[in-house]
Motif scaffolding. Sequence first.
Motif, PDB file in Angstrom:
ATOM      1  N   GLU A  80      48.037  48.456  23.741  1.00 56.41           N
ATOM      2  CA  GLU A  80      47.092  49.423  23.495  1.00 56.41           C
ATOM      3  C   GLU A  80      45.732  49.513  24.260  1.00 56.41           C
ATOM      4  O   GLU A  80      45.392  50.448  24.979  1.00 56.41           O
ATOM      5  N   LYS A  81      45.344  48.318  24.628  1.00 57.31           N
ATOM      6  CA  LYS A  81      44.188  48.138  25.413  1.00 57.31           C
ATOM      7  C   LYS A  81      44.353  48.548  26.638  1.00 57.31           C
ATOM      8  O   LYS A  81      43.642  49.165  27.347  1.00 57.31           O
ATOM      9  N   GLU A  86      45.186  40.230  30.052  1.00 56.26           N
ATOM     10  CA  GLU A  86      43.920  40.008  29.213  1.00 56.26           C
ATOM     11  C   GLU A  86      42.696  40.103  29.996  1.00 56.26           C
ATOM     12  O   GLU A  86      41.555  40.497  29.568  1.00 56.26           O
ATOM     13  N   SER A  94      48.418  45.042  20.334  1.00 53.68           N
ATOM     14  CA  SER A  94      46.954  45.292  20.580  1.00 53.68           C
ATOM     15  C   SER A  94      46.851  45.307  22.115  1.00 53.68           C
ATOM     16  O   SER A  94      45.981  46.154  22.368  1.00 53.68           O
ATOM     17  N   LEU A 130      42.883  51.617  28.773  1.00 49.35           N
ATOM     18  CA  LEU A 130      42.036  50.930  29.927  1.00 49.35           C
ATOM     19  C   LEU A 130      42.715  52.002  30.934  1.00 49.35           C
ATOM     20  O   LEU A 130      41.819  52.566  31.827  1.00 49.35           O
ATOM     21  N   PRO A 165      40.576  44.409  31.470  1.00 45.92           N
ATOM     22  CA  PRO A 165      39.433  45.296  30.750  1.00 45.92           C
ATOM     23  C   PRO A 165      38.123  44.502  31.184  1.00 45.92           C
ATOM     24  O   PRO A 165      37.140  45.334  31.694  1.00 45.92           O
TER      25      PRO A 165
END
Lengths: 370, 612
Positions: free
Chosen positions: B518-519, B476, B515, B523, B479
């Motif tokens: 997808e991030k 997490e 989610s 990225l 990003p």
Amino acid sequence: MNPTLSIKCIPYINSSKRNGIRGVYCLTQRFKSDDDNSSKKNQLAIDKLNNLLKTMKKGNDVEMPPHESKPIELAKPRQLARKSEQNKQNIDDSKQNKPLGEKLSDAATEVAQSIGGDTNKTKSDLLNLLRIYNNEPNDSSEKKVKSSVQLDDLLSGMKIDRSQSKKSVEFSAVDRAQRIRELLGHSSGDHQRTKKYRKPMDNYMPINLFSSEPLGIFKNFDTKKDFPTLPTWDRLHEKSLQTAVTHPPKNIYEQMIIWTEQGKLWKFPINNEQGMDDENNVFFAEHVFLEPLIDEWCPKKGPIRHFMELVCVGLSKNPFLSVEEKKDHLNWFRQYFYEKNQLLSEVGAFEIKSLPENVKEYYKPTIPDE
Amino acid sequence: MLNNYRTAFLRKSNETIQLFRLSSNTLEKSSSNGIKIDIPKYINRSSTDILKAISSTIQRDPTAAHFKYHDDPYLIPVSNFQKRAYALSQESGRKAAHWILNQHPELFNHKVAFPPIEKFCPNVVYDESSDLDENELKIIIEKAIVSDAIAVYNLLKKKDIEISSDTQQSLLELVCFYNNQDDLEEDWIEERWYTQANKNREEHRNTWKSNGFAMTLFSTIKSPNSYHYSIIIQGMAKYNQFEEAYNLYKEAKEKGFILSINAYNSAIKTAIYVKEGADHKWLHIQEILTQMNDSGVPMNLSTLNSILNVLTTMTSNSESKKYALKTIAEAKQFDIEPCLASYYYLLQIFCSDRKNKSTILVDILNLIEEKSLSIKDLADTNFFTAAMENCRYHLQNLDVALRVHSILLKANNYNLIGDSYRESVYYRHFFAILCQNESVEFLMKYYYDLVPHIYIPEPSITELIVKTLNVAAAVELYPKIWSDILMFDQADREPIIIELINGMAQNLFPSFEQSVKEKLGLLSGTIYDAIEERKETGKIKMPWTGTMLGNLINICLFGDNINKATEIIVKLHKNQNEIIGIPDSLTIATFLDYCIEKNYFNELLVSKIFRK
């Protein structure tokens, strides 16, 4: 095969041997904390397992002379020190000349016994695990795939380690990666756990900095005071020390402190008469009662007197002029009227007798040519 | 007249009566309640005390840039270069204003304030025509403006105006202290904050101006006394002219002068260059200390620091540690408390041995933890950086590092960090230790607090942080770290990119939420674009490798970013000559499986070209 999970551990193995151990330990810890009833026994077992892995990693499967394996054992975590010493004695006495592999299998038996439960199963798991470690190539920078497979096995070994808890059946059904993630995500007590295997400063030896014998060069401490001191130097030194700790101000108040010290701001507490040091010594009556100054030359009555009294009242209410300036101001009028003497006597009004002394240049009115 | 006296008397008597009433009242009250009113003594406050009190209530806002920067999103610096440039430009604006004021004083005739503020006045220029006397010189020395003092002294000499020996001595002190040149004005705080890094390099270089004004002045003194000798020895030692200083010291000894304490300290320091070998150095120190004792001159803190400083140059000698402790004990007899500089030297003396590690830092921390620290020696500012470095390389212990950090944050201790260079070195070590500690949450706690407004990680530290994220699979945070890398302008650092891409590819778990997946996919596309862009502009010279692209494809597929994945596949196909190595066959297989599964036939066709 579950490559995703194992790949996660690759950095541990790849980065360095030490890290490898740490990583495995870390994982075991995380698995362990799942169990609410994590007993001390289990803790011991895991520590021991770790130790075994460590020893295994240092010594190859080649036979090692016993005196070389000793320093390795010293590196064990502290809480085990005493116990391991006992163990060592046993081992040293009976199995000194056995090959390392055999010693390990013995040790594994001991661990299995100390854990309890299905002794044979635990033992075989442990040995299996060790075998994997042993097979791992020393140069692990290449062959990611290979090491990942081993680690996968390793993790399956871990699972059995947990199998003593009764929940194990359910756990095996759950996706393992998911659980690791959970552990990673919600590890509020993470800091605490890390403390356990942070490298302890076992070599900490308190030193009392003041306990030593003095040099003994100085004999008399009530020294005479007639050695030279350099006031300017000391002042400059003090100033340079202060500038060394003056850093860009962190907020407006620090900025104001700096400005105050540089004399750019009013000093707190605010005082309207700040910096007017000359006025400090002047009594207020001298500012307010100015009539005595005109008494000596002014007529007792008449328009000039009236006018001058008004000037006095005006001046007495003026806060911006110093007493000296007020006196000069009055003297200007005195001089002015003195110059108009001729006219005054012609109208028969009055005659000013004397000129004031020490009139400042600025206040001297220009004397018109006659 | 009589009237006056009467009113005065009446007033007086009235006051006494009132006072009496008041006091009798309080007496009655206190006796009835049994409570004694204790009126505290008046405390004299300095003019800045109230400001200090208010300032101490303001805590740092970790989301805000430093106070000196404009609170405007476009003007908030995000890299070390910008920080420095913005701060210094602001100050150079102020400098320009000063220059105009000094160049054209006639334009500023209005009075801005009464009483006049001296700082706002243009500098006084001294030349032949100015009316000078000794007092003027004294005032200039008081203000410590070296160039003006020298100019005025020369003018006074020309006009044959007698100068008292006291003033002459102060002038000598001034020029020796500043080595004949003007010091950086105290107004330029930013300049000092950013330029001291260069000064450190001059630490052991001889910068004394051997034919400067100080020497001329010294030679004009017909019979120099002990004061003059002390000053010139201190000046020379301050600017590392050790040989001359030692010669003068011997000369003064022969003449039987008793010098100032600091002159003896300077003489001790000369051992660094004058003597070779540990034994000779130690003999030299002992000799000077004996001479001090014989002359009845006591030790001071700076004596202790000078000795320890010499000892740091002879750490190869096993006795040096013993000597250091003995010296501290000797100083203790004079009630001299070691300061941070002493501890800094102690660290150097005790921790020079890499094998036989010393934990003296812990003992030092025990001593200073409870104390409020203040600057006592210029070398004090080296301590915290050295302590953190010691934690990183010597003790390799996070707990000690955290202790050092907590001491630094206490009270006003942060002022002792030194300058911007030392500050960033300090945090470099601090973050390196935090990265060695495996908990990402713990690292990120400090990261969010300190980055980017206090510290911006150097590329090597960014790499360490990325590694830590990889090891802990803190997906997490990718990003966040990538946007920081872009912000700090480190996206062209190859090791960081490689580490990041590899780490991401290793941390793809099917159980992630959609989610997050997808991030990650997005990225990976962003990273690919950013690198491509930098390659085109020539910022990144490193060629693509098959593994890197393969990893990127993996991440893209993982995050359903099929467009990017196809783009990379095409790139792989087209630029085969430029790309080193090939991606894992597993990657290609995954790609094909993915396309088949999701019915992406166009993409499948594209990749078919690739397969033949």
